[in-house]
Design an enzyme around this catalytic site. Structure first.
Site, mmCIF file in Angstrom:
data_model
loop_
_atom_site.group_PDB
_atom_site.id
_atom_site.type_symbol
_atom_site.label_atom_id
_atom_site.label_comp_id
_atom_site.label_asym_id
_atom_site.label_seq_id
_atom_site.Cartn_x
_atom_site.Cartn_y
_atom_site.Cartn_z
ATOM 1 N N ASP A 27 0.793 -1.234 0.000
ATOM 2 C CA ASP A 27 0.000 0.000 0.000
ATOM 3 C C ASP A 27 0.832 1.293 0.000
ATOM 4 O OD1 ASP A 27 -0.952 -2.320 1.367
ATOM 5 O OD2 ASP A 27 -2.751 -1.244 1.991
ATOM 6 N N GLU A 35 -4.164 2.130 -2.948
ATOM 7 C CA GLU A 35 -5.429 2.689 -2.452
ATOM 8 C C GLU A 35 -5.271 3.892 -1.507
ATOM 9 O OE1 GLU A 35 -8.194 0.950 0.023
ATOM 10 O OE2 GLU A 35 -6.808 0.584 1.640
ATOM 11 N N ASN A 36 -4.063 4.121 -0.984
ATOM 12 C CA ASN A 36 -3.854 5.289 -0.120
ATOM 13 C C ASN A 36 -2.848 6.270 -0.714
ATOM 14 O OD1 ASN A 36 -3.940 2.713 2.161
ATOM 15 N ND2 ASN A 36 -5.501 4.296 2.246
ATOM 16 N N ASN A 39 -10.606 -0.900 0.355
ATOM 17 C CA ASN A 39 -11.783 -0.217 0.879
ATOM 18 C C ASN A 39 -11.796 1.283 0.594
ATOM 19 O OD1 ASN A 39 -9.544 -0.567 2.771
ATOM 20 N ND2 ASN A 39 -10.725 0.695 4.165
ATOM 21 N N HIS A 40 -10.617 1.872 0.312
ATOM 22 C CA HIS A 40 -10.569 3.310 0.019
ATOM 23 C C HIS A 40 -10.683 3.627 -1.473
ATOM 24 C CE1 HIS A 40 -9.845 4.975 3.985
ATOM 25 N NE2 HIS A 40 -9.026 3.967 4.226
ATOM 26 N N HIS A 85 -3.501 -3.791 3.485
ATOM 27 C CA HIS A 85 -4.466 -3.014 4.277
ATOM 28 C C HIS A 85 -4.011 -2.665 5.689
ATOM 29 C CE1 HIS A 85 -8.203 -1.304 5.784
ATOM 30 N NE2 HIS A 85 -8.218 -2.187 6.748
ATOM 31 N N HIS A 104 -6.946 -7.868 0.560
ATOM 32 C CA HIS A 104 -6.983 -6.622 1.318
ATOM 33 C C HIS A 104 -7.895 -6.832 2.521
ATOM 34 C CE1 HIS A 104 -6.028 -2.353 1.282
ATOM 35 N NE2 HIS A 104 -7.232 -2.136 1.749
ATOM 36 N N HIS A 117 -1.050 -2.100 6.829
ATOM 37 C CA HIS A 117 0.085 -1.171 6.778
ATOM 38 C C HIS A 117 1.234 -1.568 7.705
ATOM 39 C CE1 HIS A 117 -2.622 2.279 5.084
ATOM 40 N NE2 HIS A 117 -2.692 1.157 4.401
#
Ligand code: FE2
Length: 265
Positions: free
Chosen positions: A8, A39-40, A67-68, A182, A157, A184
């Site tokens: 991520d 995603e981040n 999810n983001h 996810h 994830h 991190h």
């Protein structure tokens, strides 16, 4: 065949550290396929089309999310512009395959490397502490039934270690790699399962480690200590690129090795 999976990317420092390292790592290990979870990438929340393009420019073949994925609305149109059989970039950015029926975008990409190896990448999301996802175990069985490639990379994830480990065993011998994202936080349990599936519970964030999972630590501490809402901003300090390097047989898709990578400034 060598596969590089980058964990991520979080915020601008995550993008910078990945820009610094991804090229020499790909070169040094003669990487055939590069997958990056993005995603981040946009300040910790989602990814924009222009940031996705930047990461494709660094040599990524497929981008995954979680999810983001819809935090930046521009991405919706970018993903909607993808045609099912296209190999263009908007088709090569994925959202979790087990989101609710009718969700825009795709959760699976099937392609061929420059060296001519067919592969598939699946973006899958856990159900525990996650909203709006369908049973990932059932979903992946359905997805795998439709994939012809032997080399299959699954980005799982998910929040919970047990769900991720269970997925590793569920797919042992059926996927080349099952790599968690996810949380991190990288886990030190990378290994090749008996059936030939490379597994790591979480590859870890490519982002600022002087933080709480990417966010400015003082902001998170304030929230924990007061219970009051506050603004969350991406931290900058101590960035590291976390990745997994998977070696597999291109014909059978069986993994023979997995190596954990963590590179700082
Ligand atoms: Fe996530």
């Amino acid at each position: 065949m060598n596969i590089l999976f980058v964990g991520d990317i979080f915020g601008s420092s995550g993008r910078r550290i990945v820009r610094e390292h991804i090229g020499h790592v790909r070169h040094a290990h003669a990487v055939d396929l590069t997958v990056v979870n993005v995603e981040n990438a946009a300040g910790g929340f989602g990814v924009t089309p222009s940031l996705a393009e930047e990461i494709f420019d660094l040599g990524a073949d497929v981008l995954t999310t979680g999810n983001h994925v819809w935090d930046k609305r521009e991405l919706l149109e970018y993903m909607r512009s993808a045609q099912p059989d296209s190999t263009e970039r908007p088709r090569r950015i994925l959202r979790p395959v087990n989101m609710q029926r009718g969700t825009p975008g795709y959760g699976v990409y099937e392609g061929t490397t420059q060296s001519g190896i067919d592969y598939a990448v699946v973006n899958l999301m856990g159900r525990i502490y996650m909203n709006g996802t369908n049973d990932p175990f059932e979903a992946i069985d359905t997805v795998l039934a439709g994939i012809k490639a032997k080399v299959i990379v699954v980005d799982f994830h998910a929040e919970v270690t047990s769900e991720k480990m269970a997925m590793g065993w569920h797919l042992d011998g059926r996927a080349t790699a099952v790599l968690g994202t996810h949380t991190h936080v990288p886990t030190a349990d990378e290994r090749v399962l008996p059936g030939g599936t490379a597994f790591q519970t979480d590859v870890g964030m490519s982002g600022p480690y002087d933080s709480v999972i990417g966010v400015e630590k003082d902001m998170v501490l304030h929230k924990f200590r007061t219970g009051m809402p506050g603004k969350f901003e991406a931290a900058k300090g101590n960035p590291k690129m976390c990745a997994a390097l998977v070696t597999c047989d291109a014909v059978t898709g069986r993994a023979s090795a997995i190596q954990r990578i963590m590179l700082g400034e």
